[in-house]
Design a protein around this motif. Structure first.
Motif, PDB file in Angstrom:
ATOM      1  N   ALA A  61      19.118   6.448   7.310  1.00  0.00           N
ATOM      2  CA  ALA A  61      18.100   5.405   7.172  1.00  0.00           C
ATOM      3  C   ALA A  61      18.592   4.340   6.202  1.00  0.00           C
ATOM      4  O   ALA A  61      19.104   4.658   5.136  1.00  0.00           O
ATOM      5  CB  ALA A  61      16.801   6.017   6.664  1.00  0.00           C
ATOM      6  N   GLU A  62      18.439   3.085   6.585  1.00  0.00           N
ATOM      7  CA  GLU A  62      18.785   1.954   5.727  1.00  0.00           C
ATOM      8  C   GLU A  62      17.550   1.092   5.550  1.00  0.00           C
ATOM      9  O   GLU A  62      17.088   0.475   6.518  1.00  0.00           O
ATOM     10  CB  GLU A  62      19.886   1.097   6.361  1.00  0.00           C
ATOM     11  CG  GLU A  62      21.250   1.680   6.302  1.00  0.00           C
ATOM     12  CD  GLU A  62      22.307   0.718   6.846  1.00  0.00           C
ATOM     13  OE1 GLU A  62      21.980  -0.443   7.192  1.00  0.00           O
ATOM     14  OE2 GLU A  62      23.465   1.142   6.922  1.00  0.00           O
ATOM     15  N   SER A  76       7.147  -3.419   4.562  1.00  0.00           N
ATOM     16  CA  SER A  76       8.232  -2.459   4.361  1.00  0.00           C
ATOM     17  C   SER A  76       8.858  -2.156   5.718  1.00  0.00           C
ATOM     18  O   SER A  76       8.230  -2.347   6.753  1.00  0.00           O
ATOM     19  CB  SER A  76       7.735  -1.171   3.692  1.00  0.00           C
ATOM     20  OG  SER A  76       6.840  -0.484   4.531  1.00  0.00           O
ATOM     21  N   GLY A  77      10.101  -1.702   5.669  1.00  0.00           N
ATOM     22  CA  GLY A  77      10.779  -1.416   6.921  1.00  0.00           C
ATOM     23  C   GLY A  77      12.068  -0.660   6.699  1.00  0.00           C
ATOM     24  O   GLY A  77      12.617  -0.637   5.597  1.00  0.00           O
ATOM     25  N   VAL A  78      12.521  -0.034   7.764  1.00  0.00           N
ATOM     26  CA  VAL A  78      13.743   0.766   7.708  1.00  0.00           C
ATOM     27  C   VAL A  78      14.444   0.680   9.059  1.00  0.00           C
ATOM     28  O   VAL A  78      13.806   0.557  10.101  1.00  0.00           O
ATOM     29  CB  VAL A  78      13.421   2.233   7.345  1.00  0.00           C
ATOM     30  CG1 VAL A  78      12.574   2.894   8.409  1.00  0.00           C
ATOM     31  CG2 VAL A  78      14.673   3.031   7.090  1.00  0.00           C
ATOM     32  N   ARG A  79      15.771   0.728   8.998  1.00  0.00           N
ATOM     33  CA  ARG A  79      16.585   0.734  10.208  1.00  0.00           C
ATOM     34  C   ARG A  79      17.291   2.083  10.256  1.00  0.00           C
ATOM     35  O   ARG A  79      17.893   2.507   9.276  1.00  0.00           O
ATOM     36  CB  ARG A  79      17.612  -0.394  10.140  1.00  0.00           C
ATOM     37  CG  ARG A  79      18.491  -0.496  11.354  1.00  0.00           C
ATOM     38  CD  ARG A  79      19.456  -1.671  11.276  1.00  0.00           C
ATOM     39  NE  ARG A  79      18.734  -2.939  11.180  1.00  0.00           N
ATOM     40  CZ  ARG A  79      18.771  -3.746  10.108  1.00  0.00           C
ATOM     41  NH1 ARG A  79      19.487  -3.429   9.063  1.00  0.00           N
ATOM     42  NH2 ARG A  79      18.093  -4.872  10.090  1.00  0.00           N
ATOM     43  N   PHE A  80      17.227   2.747  11.394  1.00  0.00           N
ATOM     44  CA  PHE A  80      17.891   4.034  11.567  1.00  0.00           C
ATOM     45  C   PHE A  80      19.206   3.790  12.296  1.00  0.00           C
ATOM     46  O   PHE A  80      19.221   3.213  13.386  1.00  0.00           O
ATOM     47  CB  PHE A  80      16.995   5.011  12.335  1.00  0.00           C
ATOM     48  CG  PHE A  80      15.728   5.324  11.603  1.00  0.00           C
ATOM     49  CD1 PHE A  80      15.751   6.104  10.459  1.00  0.00           C
ATOM     50  CD2 PHE A  80      14.513   4.812  12.022  1.00  0.00           C
ATOM     51  CE1 PHE A  80      14.587   6.382   9.757  1.00  0.00           C
ATOM     52  CE2 PHE A  80      13.350   5.088  11.326  1.00  0.00           C
ATOM     53  CZ  PHE A  80      13.393   5.870  10.199  1.00  0.00           C
ATOM     54  N   LEU A  88      16.866   2.355  16.027  1.00  0.00           N
ATOM     55  CA  LEU A  88      15.546   1.758  16.038  1.00  0.00           C
ATOM     56  C   LEU A  88      15.193   1.258  14.647  1.00  0.00           C
ATOM     57  O   LEU A  88      15.770   1.681  13.656  1.00  0.00           O
ATOM     58  CB  LEU A  88      14.477   2.705  16.587  1.00  0.00           C
ATOM     59  CG  LEU A  88      13.985   3.876  15.769  1.00  0.00           C
ATOM     60  CD1 LEU A  88      12.639   3.518  15.159  1.00  0.00           C
ATOM     61  CD2 LEU A  88      13.756   5.064  16.679  1.00  0.00           C
ATOM     62  N   THR A  89      14.240   0.341  14.616  1.00  0.00           N
ATOM     63  CA  THR A  89      13.773  -0.236  13.360  1.00  0.00           C
ATOM     64  C   THR A  89      12.274  -0.051  13.287  1.00  0.00           C
ATOM     65  O   THR A  89      11.560  -0.368  14.240  1.00  0.00           O
ATOM     66  CB  THR A  89      14.115  -1.744  13.298  1.00  0.00           C
ATOM     67  OG1 THR A  89      15.519  -1.900  13.475  1.00  0.00           O
ATOM     68  CG2 THR A  89      13.711  -2.336  11.977  1.00  0.00           C
TER      69      THR A  89
END
Length: 151
Positions: A61-62, A76-80, A88-89
């Motif tokens: 996760a980034e 907020s958010g995360v990119r896998f 996916l984001t």
């Protein structure tokens, strides 16, 4: 310590000190177990994303940068990521910013109270791509049941 020092100076035998039980010293560390499940927690929005076991040990996760968050309208958010490939984001925000999230190309995944989670999926996720059922049940809200109020 004084007794030991005195005994050594005088050449007297030193009685054994209290010893630790066998196995406490020099015990090998337990074997490292592989991850059994992949999960990522968003404290601000109050949910946990739980992916299928095939993601364990492969996907990282980034968190999104503030510039990316501002562009998408998310709080907020995360990119896998799988290597350098984005699978996916996830973007989360309050309900008032939903138009900005969907305008940025994301689709609503789940909502709980005033919080909304939107998702952008990769065109080709390969073997790590999530099915619609896996994606629908991946968001677990605090105090809620898995999959409730998911869209």
């Amino acid at each position: 310590m004084k007794t030991v020092l005195l005994a050594l100076l005088m050449g007297l035998p030193v009685p054994p000190q209290a010893t630790l039980p066998e196995g406490v010293q020099r015990a090998d560390a337990p074997e490292r177990e592989p991850m059994r499940r992949f999960s990522w927690r968003d404290e601000a929005a109050g949910y946990t994303f739980v992916a299928p076991p095939r993601w364990a040990g492969k996907v990282r996760a980034e968190p999104l940068t503030s510039k990316e968050l501002a562009k998408s309208g998310a709080t907020s958010g995360v990119r896998f990521m799988d290597g350098s490939k984005s699978l996916l984001t996830l973007l989360s925000s309050d309900e008032t910013r939903l138009q900005a999230l969907t305008g940025a190309g994301a689709s609503e995944l789940s909502r709980h109270g005033d919080h909304v989670v939107a998702v952008k999926t990769a065109v080709d996720g390969g073997e790590l791509a999530l099915t619609n059922e896996e994606l629908a049940s991946a968001v677990q809200w605090d105090g809620g049941v898995t999959g409730t109020q998911a869209r």
